[in-house]
Design a protein around this motif. Structure first.
Motif: not given
Length: 112
Positions: A82-83, A98-101, A103-106
């Protein structure tokens, strides 16, 4: 849960946890769920009763669900999928900054 949903779930759980099953359990589950053998056909193949095959398959299904409850490999797989789908969508739309990336990596890190 419909019959098809249950079959799909059991197939996934079998993929993840088959190494934890006995050879007989693997054979029965593979023939029943993957090769679409009937209980009677499996019973004939192994020279046991249809009831013995049914009982073994039902016990194995419970075991697979128990493994999933404890290890959550299928659940984590679904969340990762899903992610990554969301990441690809953001990337395609040009919204993966960068912020979204991060977030998804987190979110992915939480699954470890």
């Amino acid at each position: 849960m419909t019959g098809l949903e249950k079959t799909t779930r059991i197939n996934y759980l079998f993929d993840f946890y088959q190494a934890l099953l006995t050879p007989k359990q693997r054979n029965y589950m593979s023939l029943y769920y993957l090769d679409d053998f009937s209980l009677g056909e499996i019973a004939e193949e192994f020279q046991v009763s249809r009831q013995a095959v049914y009982d073994n398959i039902k016990r194995t299904e419970v075991m697979l669900e128990d493994y999933e409850e404890k290890l959550k490999l299928f659940h984590k797989y679904q969340k990762r999928k899903k992610v990554t789908k969301q990441m690809k969508l953001c990337l395609d739309e040009g919204k993966l900054d960068k912020v979204m990336l991060e977030h998804y990596l987190g979110l992915l890190d939480e699954l470890d």
